[in-house]
Design a protein around this motif. Structure first.
Motif, PDB file in Angstrom:
ATOM      1  N   ASN A  30       0.836  -1.202   0.000  1.00 52.66           N
ATOM      2  CA  ASN A  30       0.000   0.000   0.000  1.00 52.66           C
ATOM      3  C   ASN A  30       0.873   1.255   0.000  1.00 52.66           C
ATOM      4  O   ASN A  30       0.511   2.266  -0.595  1.00 52.66           O
ATOM      5  N   LYS A  31       1.997   1.168   0.685  1.00 50.47           N
ATOM      6  CA  LYS A  31       2.902   2.321   0.776  1.00 50.47           C
ATOM      7  C   LYS A  31       4.313   1.800   1.035  1.00 50.47           C
ATOM      8  O   LYS A  31       4.502   0.845   1.790  1.00 50.47           O
ATOM      9  N   THR A  32       5.292   2.417   0.401  1.00 47.14           N
ATOM     10  CA  THR A  32       6.700   2.116   0.661  1.00 47.14           C
ATOM     11  C   THR A  32       7.343   3.389   1.176  1.00 47.14           C
ATOM     12  O   THR A  32       7.220   4.447   0.564  1.00 47.14           O
ATOM     13  N   LEU A  33       7.990   3.264   2.326  1.00 46.88           N
ATOM     14  CA  LEU A  33       8.615   4.408   2.983  1.00 46.88           C
ATOM     15  C   LEU A  33      10.078   4.085   3.254  1.00 46.88           C
ATOM     16  O   LEU A  33      10.490   2.922   3.200  1.00 46.88           O
ATOM     17  N   SER A  34      10.863   5.088   3.595  1.00 47.25           N
ATOM     18  CA  SER A  34      12.262   4.862   3.940  1.00 47.25           C
ATOM     19  C   SER A  34      12.632   5.692   5.157  1.00 47.25           C
ATOM     20  O   SER A  34      11.980   6.688   5.479  1.00 47.25           O
ATOM     21  N   SER A  35      13.696   5.242   5.816  1.00 47.32           N
ATOM     22  CA  SER A  35      14.170   5.920   7.013  1.00 47.32           C
ATOM     23  C   SER A  35      15.684   5.783   7.091  1.00 47.32           C
ATOM     24  O   SER A  35      16.254   4.802   6.605  1.00 47.32           O
ATOM     25  N   ALA A  36      16.314   6.741   7.743  1.00 53.54           N
ATOM     26  CA  ALA A  36      17.751   6.670   7.990  1.00 53.54           C
ATOM     27  C   ALA A  36      18.040   5.927   9.296  1.00 53.54           C
ATOM     28  O   ALA A  36      19.187   5.614   9.593  1.00 53.54           O
ATOM     29  N   LYS A  37      16.985   5.622  10.074  1.00 57.68           N
ATOM     30  CA  LYS A  37      17.152   4.926  11.355  1.00 57.68           C
ATOM     31  C   LYS A  37      17.369   3.430  11.130  1.00 57.68           C
ATOM     32  O   LYS A  37      17.004   2.889  10.086  1.00 57.68           O
ATOM     33  N   ALA A  38      17.920   2.767  12.130  1.00 56.61           N
ATOM     34  CA  ALA A  38      18.125   1.317  12.081  1.00 56.61           C
ATOM     35  C   ALA A  38      16.781   0.598  12.027  1.00 56.61           C
ATOM     36  O   ALA A  38      15.797   1.065  12.617  1.00 56.61           O
TER      37      ALA A  38
END
Length: 116
Positions: A30-38
């Motif tokens: 439904n949604k693809t997100l990204s993060s710089a966190k572990a």
């Protein structure tokens, strides 16, 4: 005895959720997100956010388990919503799946977004 019953319920719940998750993974998230966190920090945050009774009421259950192929999966009862969270070379990638596109699934996505 209570511990044994709790373990049995968890195993049964994971079995039911597994087939629902596999079906959902066969389609586009439904949604693809990204993060710089572990990935572990994001997963723990999502689990905690989804357990907020003030937002989700009595259906504020969220479970955390190792993901398929690494990373983590955070899921709700019957896997109505779940997130696969995995570390990639470019950062942590989150694939969010929801069985139904309704108000609750949108609140879960919003809660997940606070963890990025």
């Amino acid at each position: 005895m209570r511990v044994l019953m709790a373990m049995m319920v968890a195993v049964l719940l994971a079995g039911c959720a597994g087939s629902t998750m596999d079906d959902a993974r066969a389609r586009t998230p439904n949604k693809t997100l990204s993060s710089a966190k572990a990935d572990q920090l994001v997963a723990q945050c999502v689990q905690f956010a989804w357990q907020d009774e003030a937002v989700f009421g009595v259906d504020a259950a969220a479970y955390l388990q190792p993901g398929k192929g690494g990373g983590y999966t955070v899921y709700t009862r019957a896997a109505e919503s779940f997130a696969d969270i995995k570390i990639e070379p470019s950062g942590t990638t989150i694939h969010y799946y929801a069985v139904e596109d309704n108000a609750v699934s949108k609140r879960r996505l919003a809660a997940l977004a606070t963890c990025l």
